[in-house]
Each structure stands twice: as C-alpha cells, then as structure tokens.
Design an enzyme around this catalytic site. Structure first.
Site, PDB file in Angstrom:
ATOM      1  N   ARG A 171      32.842  12.272 -29.302  1.00 23.65           N
ATOM      2  CA  ARG A 171      31.725  11.311 -29.259  1.00 23.65           C
ATOM      3  C   ARG A 171      31.586  10.522 -30.560  1.00 23.65           C
ATOM      4  NH1 ARG A 171      33.136  12.585 -25.357  1.00 23.65           N
ATOM      5  NH2 ARG A 171      32.150  13.740 -23.700  1.00 23.65           N
ATOM      6  N   SER A 221      24.055  13.329 -20.824  1.00 17.90           N
ATOM      7  CA  SER A 221      23.778  14.478 -21.708  1.00 17.90           C
ATOM      8  C   SER A 221      22.952  14.005 -22.895  1.00 17.90           C
ATOM      9  CB  SER A 221      25.078  15.054 -22.256  1.00 17.90           C
ATOM     10  OG  SER A 221      25.861  15.512 -21.191  1.00 17.90           O
ATOM     11  N   GLU A 291      23.076  13.135 -28.629  1.00 15.02           N
ATOM     12  CA  GLU A 291      24.209  12.269 -28.282  1.00 15.02           C
ATOM     13  C   GLU A 291      23.661  10.863 -28.019  1.00 15.02           C
ATOM     14  OE1 GLU A 291      27.122  13.790 -25.503  1.00 15.02           O
ATOM     15  OE2 GLU A 291      27.372  11.796 -24.616  1.00 15.02           O
TER      16      GLU A 291
END
Ligand code: FAD
Length: 298
Positions: A171, A221, A291
């Site tokens: 990420r 998420s 995130e």
C-alpha cells in the site's frame, strides 16, 4: 483571481463542490474548487497557476480510499477520472491513462485473453490511485503486473518511471514521497484462456459479495494489515464488531470495514477509527495504521 485562470484551462470546473459526491464513503464537506482533468498538459498548466498563486491542491482518482474532512478542502481538487480513461492493448502490453477504472482495465485484459489483472477487477479505484496505493487483493497487486508509469514531476515535466523506480511495496509507492502525479501506466501480462480469466474474476467477485459489506458506502479496508495480524480480526476480537458512532459503524459483516449506515459524517468515521486504534492497542499492543487517506483539516 486564480479561479478565472483555472476556468480557462478546464471545461469541467465547479465552485464549492460537495466532496461527498466524489468519495465512496459519501461524506465530506466542500472543496473550494473541483476540476476534472482532461489532459496531462492541462494538469501541468493548472499546477503552475496554483503554485504561482500559492493555492493548495490535491489529486484524486475515483475517491474510493478517501476520507475528506467535514470542513471540506480549502483549495483545488483535481480529479483524474473519466475524462482521462483511455485504455490501449498491444500484444501482451496494456497502457491505461490514470483515470481508467481498474474494473475496465481488468475487463480489457480479459477480453484480450491476458491474465494477471483478475485481482484488480473488484477494486473500485482508478489506475492512478492504484499505482499510488500499490492496490492489491487475493493473489495479486499492481507491483506484479506494472512495467512503468508516466508521471508529472515537481518541475512540471512528464517522466517515465520504471517498475523499480516506482518503489512499490505494501500500500505504498514513490508517488506520495515525491509528490508525483500519475498520468498513465503500462502493464505487461501473460497470455491465458479467456474463460479461465473470466471464471477467476467471477470467483473473486463472489468472494467479495460474500465477505464484504458492499451494499454500504465505505472505503474498503479501513486499516492496513499489521505484520502478522489481520486488522479485521483484531477489531472483532476487541469486541468492536457493530460498534456505532453517529452514522459510522464497524461492519457486522467484516470488522475490517467501517461503513456509512446512511447519515455518517467524516467526524463520526474518524472517531470510530480512533476508537478502534485505541481499543486494539490496549488489548493487543498492536497499533493499527489507517489505509484510508484523510484530506483537509480535522
Ligand atoms: P483515491 O481514493 O481517489 O485516492 C487515493 C490516493 O491516491 C490519494 O492520496 C490521492 O491523492 C492519490 N491519487 C489518486 N490518483 C492519483 C494520481 N493520478 N496521481 C497521483 N496521486 C493520485 N484497495 C485495495 O488495495 N484492495 C482491495 O481489495 C480494495 N477493495 C476495496 C473495496 C471497496 C468496497 C472500496 C470502497 C475500496 C477498496 N479498496 C481496495 C480501496 C481503493 O479502491 C484503492 O485504494 C484504490 O487504489 C484507490 O484508487 P482511487 O482512484 O479511488 O484513489
């Protein structure tokens, strides 16, 4: 006025635009100005103007990983989306402009019997956002299939970055560190059977429908996966499944997702995120890291 100068650059130009219309969470206050980019040249022109006039700006793609402050964004939001979404297939290579959706990119690969992008078919982001985040799911991530990306650097030049120069990891990529703007990316895939590719995409879609609260607004998420753990499991084991603050809720279906049950504000979501971080830390000594990317002032 910078607004007049920008208006001359972009056909799609909006003042006081509600960001809730541009985020998958369906929350967020107004951006002073919202424009839709239609070419790299216009983005370069706009950034020049905004630097000269000392105005803040941000780049967004499909808004599927964003939490925008209820106070909005003081400055200009530049969307790289539907006006820059061309996809070109040549042999085993696919070039996509940054605004192309991952779903369209995966579909183009499948239609041409190219395998490797099945993982991306259910991720609701743009190619630019996916490169920025090194998006991934199931058995793949952008890093596995990208061979390079074209970006605008801080000097307003278009440069090609190789896969290595993109520094893709979980990420994360070089894009944020260097303040680059992604305008397109090239992927190299393997030949495969169209049927098998489509079957795999259908399987991933079914798994998402089964496990994820797709009928509520969210940003996927909420937290990154902490090494050695799963964020959703830690949140669930902390007794927070279903925990609600205002209109924000830790999904009953998947505790890794915070959902907007209808009338959530970004503050509700932030407060619930803080609650998850604190509770999980106190119980397991693991600090969850968002995130989801926050934009604006808290
Ligand atoms: P945005 O949310 O618009 O932006 C994200 C970040 O990228 C921002 O910091 C923005 O400034 C930057 N950015 C966007 N475009 C550019 C550009 N052209 N140049 C420079 N910077 C840019 N993610 C996964 O990785 N895997 C999943 O399985 C997954 N599932 C999801 C499921 C759901 C239901 C939802 C809502 C989200 C999911 N996500 C998942 C999160 C999200 O879709 C990805 O992070 C996606 O890559 C974000 O792309 P975007 O275009 O929406 O980016």
């Amino acid at each position: 006025m910078y607004t007049n100068r920008l208006k001359a650059v972009f056909k799609e130009f909006y003042i006081n635009e509600p960001m809730k219309n541009h985020t998958s969470f369906k929350t967020g206050g107004e951006a002073d100005v919202y424009v839709k980019a239609d070419s790299a040249e216009n983005i370069i022109k706009a950034v020049d103007i905004l630097k000269e006039e000392n105005i803040d700006y941000i780049i967004i793609g499909n808004g599927s990983n964003l939490l925008v402050s209820d106070k909005g964004f003081k400055g200009v939001v530049i969307e790289i989306g539907s006006l820059m979404n061309k996809i070109t297939v040549e042999g085993r290579k696919i070039y996509a402009q940054a605004g192309a959706l991952l779903s369209s990119l995966s579909a183009a690969a499948a239609d041409n019997g190219l395998t490797g992008l099945e993982f991306a078919s259910g991720i609701p982001g743009s190619v630019g956002g996916a490169v920025f985040m090194n998006a991934g799911a199931y058995d793949g991530e952008i890093k596995d299939v990208i061979i390079g990306a074209d970006v605008i650097n801080k000097n307003g030049e278009i440069i090609r970055l190789s896969k290595d120069e993109l520094e893709l990891s979980y990420r994360s990529s070089v894009i944020e560190k260097k303040g680059y703007i992604v305008i397109g990316a090239e992927f190299e895939l393997k030949e495969g059977s169209k049927e098998a590719i489509k079957e795999k995409m259908a399987d991933f879609a079914a798994r998402r429908r089964d496990k994820q609260p797709l009928n509520y607004p969210s940003a996927g998420s909420t937290f990154k996966r902490p090494e050695g753990y799963f964020a959703g499991k830690l949140i669930e084991d902390s007794g927070l499944k279903g925990k609600t603050i205002g209109g924000a809720q830790v999904s009953e279906k998947h505790a890794g997702f915070i959902i907007n049950t209808g009338n959530a504000t970004s503050s509700d979501i932030l407060e619930l995120m803080d609650c998850c971080i604190e509770t999980v830390y106190n119980k397991f000594g693991v600090r969850l890291e968002p995130e989801v990317r926050f934009i604006g002032n808290k």
